[in-house]
Design an enzyme around this catalytic site. Structure first.
Site, short mmCIF file in Angstrom:
data_model
loop_
_atom_site.label_atom_id
_atom_site.label_comp_id
_atom_site.label_asym_id
_atom_site.label_seq_id
_atom_site.Cartn_x
_atom_site.Cartn_y
_atom_site.Cartn_z
N GLY A 28 32.37 2.40 88.14
CA GLY A 28 33.11 1.62 87.16
C GLY A 28 34.42 1.12 87.75
O GLY A 28 34.58 0.98 88.97
N ASP B 209 29.39 -2.66 92.22
CA ASP B 209 30.34 -1.57 92.01
C ASP B 209 30.64 -0.88 93.34
O ASP B 209 29.72 -0.41 94.02
CB ASP B 209 29.75 -0.58 91.00
CG ASP B 209 30.76 0.43 90.50
OD1 ASP B 209 31.95 0.30 90.83
OD2 ASP B 209 30.35 1.35 89.75
N ILE B 210 31.90 -0.84 93.72
CA ILE B 210 32.31 -0.23 94.99
C ILE B 210 32.68 1.23 94.72
O ILE B 210 33.61 1.50 93.96
CB ILE B 210 33.51 -0.97 95.61
CG1 ILE B 210 33.27 -2.49 95.61
CG2 ILE B 210 33.78 -0.44 97.01
CD1 ILE B 210 32.04 -2.95 96.33
N ASP C 233 43.30 -20.75 102.27
CA ASP C 233 43.13 -21.03 100.85
C ASP C 233 42.32 -22.30 100.62
O ASP C 233 41.38 -22.33 99.82
CB ASP C 233 44.50 -21.18 100.18
CG ASP C 233 45.24 -19.87 100.02
OD1 ASP C 233 44.61 -18.81 100.18
OD2 ASP C 233 46.45 -19.91 99.74
N GLU D 238 47.73 -19.19 106.05
CA GLU D 238 47.53 -18.97 104.62
C GLU D 238 47.06 -20.24 103.92
O GLU D 238 46.11 -20.24 103.14
CB GLU D 238 48.84 -18.49 103.97
CG GLU D 238 48.72 -18.20 102.49
CD GLU D 238 47.65 -17.16 102.22
OE1 GLU D 238 46.58 -17.53 101.67
OE2 GLU D 238 47.85 -16.01 102.59
N ASP E 260 38.10 0.98 89.23
CA ASP E 260 39.00 1.87 89.96
C ASP E 260 40.18 1.07 90.49
O ASP E 260 40.18 -0.16 90.49
CB ASP E 260 38.27 2.61 91.09
CG ASP E 260 37.64 1.68 92.10
OD1 ASP E 260 38.38 0.91 92.73
OD2 ASP E 260 36.40 1.71 92.26
N SER F 17 44.37 -12.36 100.45
CA SER F 17 44.61 -13.80 100.35
C SER F 17 43.30 -14.58 100.29
O SER F 17 43.24 -15.63 99.66
CB SER F 17 45.40 -14.30 101.56
OG SER F 17 46.77 -14.10 101.40
#
Length: 505
Positions: A479, A465-466, A235, A231, A481, A427
């Site tokens: 839009g 947009d997915i 990062d 992690e 979601d 993450s």
């Protein structure tokens, strides 16, 4: 405005090992109420942040409350070890016996199913009536882990992996920006890194190694050698590659409610490093938080956005359940806070520098995770979400706000503990967005602070947009979601839209 979660979230699977030795000592953090009215978020582009030096005078602890707490501590044989009035926190040390009497708890030793031992209490601290009105929370008596890191390693070789630079290129991060003049705060509740890994990794990308500073919080420190190293390095490497000239300040704290709160609060108020962006890749289901812990965290996050810090958090890697086994949808906190830009995850497929397809990350069929997302049961729907349609039957804060590549099958090529590997998870999306915000801050000449209202005003104009896929209970749609928010960024278009709003203000 937020409602409170349940007052007790003690893990029922924890095994009681016996009472705690009454002569042992512990140190707790007492979070005080703020003086006056709550601060307004520094909302882009219309509301500017007060300075960190003046903040405490307006929104810190009331001196009368501090003196009242000091009297309480003396009466109960507790020693004051630190007081930060601007952060509204006082640390008190005392014997187990004294702490139990002062806060109405019975402390014991417990063990989780995976063998971790901790000090805990089966109900929340109960300060006396005389102290109660002055105090938001008493943290540190229950030292169970409150959060987990939201990264995933691919169970099979990734079908296509990317360096952070390649993801930034696919998402068209704005040219001529590198995060210069910015500091990105990373909140870490375990793990660590070795400098050799960083120099080797950034050299492989033909980049200079960014300036990385460690900040020890509540006894936490850079301690490489465990699973959480993945992690920490994920990062640093994602944020450092995409905002290579920004300073990276890593706040290491214990994985407790006390440690998590202190890390956020100290980062927000840090006058040495002065972060403008905060990235959080740790969290837990909303219903796992006690009332006091939740309220203390919210107060720290409220401070951060009022000080002009954009706070970004991963939405979780366990789909719409957030890993809770009651067959109900749940969202992750602190991502569900109204003060946090919540990041969902996608599966990204590319050809060269062009995105071929991008769908909701959902690999639950292969037990390889799915993006978190849904509607908060604790946080009310904010005004800046008034224009979106929430899933039927819900009326809280919708999660997430934005998204980015998170599927480990299309994950990030990083280096962890001397090994090159591929990692995904939401993450990765938090530092991905932290780097973009830092680069926007650099270009705009001013920190974005709370960017929610601006992003919801801009809408799909600056996003991919997915519209395909689901995270369990919720489906992608045109839009916003509850799987991927507005979608993944087009960084150049986002910066242009933010500049437009700046000119209109």
């Amino acid at each position: 405005m937020s409602a409170s979660p349940t007052s007790s979230t003690f893990p029922q699977t924890a095994r009681y090992l016996g009472p705690h030795g009454t002569d042992d000592t512990m140190e707790v953090t007492v979070v005080l109420r703020r003086r006056g009215t709550p601060p307004e978020p520094a909302q882009w582009p219309t509301r500017h942040a007060p300075s960190r030096t003046s903040f405490g005078e307006r929104f810190g602890a009331d001196p009368a409350d501090v003196e009242h707490l000091r009297g309480f501590a003396r009466d109960h044989g507790l020693q004051e070890t630190d007081c930060q009035m601007h952060r509204r926190s006082m640390r008190l040390r005392g014997s187990i016996s004294a702490l139990q009497k002062a806060f109405g708890v019975e402390l014991g030793r417990y063990e989780t199913p995976d063998g971790r031992q901790f000090t805990g209490c089966q109900h929340a601290p109960q300060p006396s009536q005389a102290l109660g009105p002055h105090v938001i929370a008493v943290l540190g008596l229950d030292q169970r882990p409150v959060a987990k890191p939201h990264f995933r390693r691919a169970k099979q070789p990734a079908s296509q992996s990317f360096t952070p630079l390649q993801v930034g290129q696919l998402y068209q991060y704005p040219d001529g920006t590198d995060g210069s003049g910015q500091t990105i705060a990373l909140i870490e509740l375990g793990g660590g890194y070795q400098s050799d890994d960083l120099s080797t990794y950034f050299s492989s990308l033909q980049l200079t190694t960014p300036t990385v500073v460690d900040v020890a919080v509540s006894g936490g420190s850079n301690q490489p050698g465990g699973d959480a190293d993945a992690e920490v390095l994920l990062d640093i490497e994602v944020a450092g590659a995409l905002a290579n000239s920004a300073k990276i300040a890593v706040y290491f704290a214990p994985n407790t409610d006390q440690g998590f709160y202190e890390a956020i609060s100290q980062a927000a108020h840090d006058t040495t490093n002065q972060p403008s962006v905060m990235s959080i890749s740790w969290g837990g289901p909303e219903n796992n938080w006690s009332t006091q812990s939740f309220d203390a965290m919210q107060s720290a996050l409220e401070d951060a956005v009022a000080l002009g810090v954009t706070v970004i958090a991963a939405a979780g890697d366990d789909g719409s359940s957030d890993g809770v086994t009651d067959n109900q949808p749940h969202v992750d906190f602190p991502a569900s806070s109204q003060y946090v830009l919540a990041c969902g995850g996608t599966r990204l497929q590319a050809s060269g520098t062009t995105i071929k397809s991008e769908t909701v990350w959902n690999e639950t069929a292969s037990n390889n995770g799915a993006t978190g997302g849904g509607v908060s049961a604790q946080v009310a729907k904010p005004d800046w979400q008034s224009g979106i349609t929430l899933p039927a039957g819900t009326n809280g804060r919708g999660v997430p706000d934005v998204a980015g590549d998170a599927d480990p099958a299309s994950g990030y090529a990083v280096r962890v503990d001397g090994q090159d590997t591929v990692i995904g998870g939401t993450s990765a999306v938090a530092p991905l967005w932290a780097a973009l915000i830092a680069r926007c801050n650099q270009s705009l000449g001013s920190p974005l602070g709370d960017v929610h209202a601006a992003i919801y005003q801009i809408g799909t104009a600056a996003f991919h947009d997915i519209t395909s896929g689901n995270n369990g209970d919720f489906k992608a749609s045109k839009g916003w979601d509850a799987c991927t928010g507005w979608g993944s960024p087009n960084g150049t278009k986002l910066l242009t839209a933010l500049q437009g709003l700046q000119k209109q203000a």
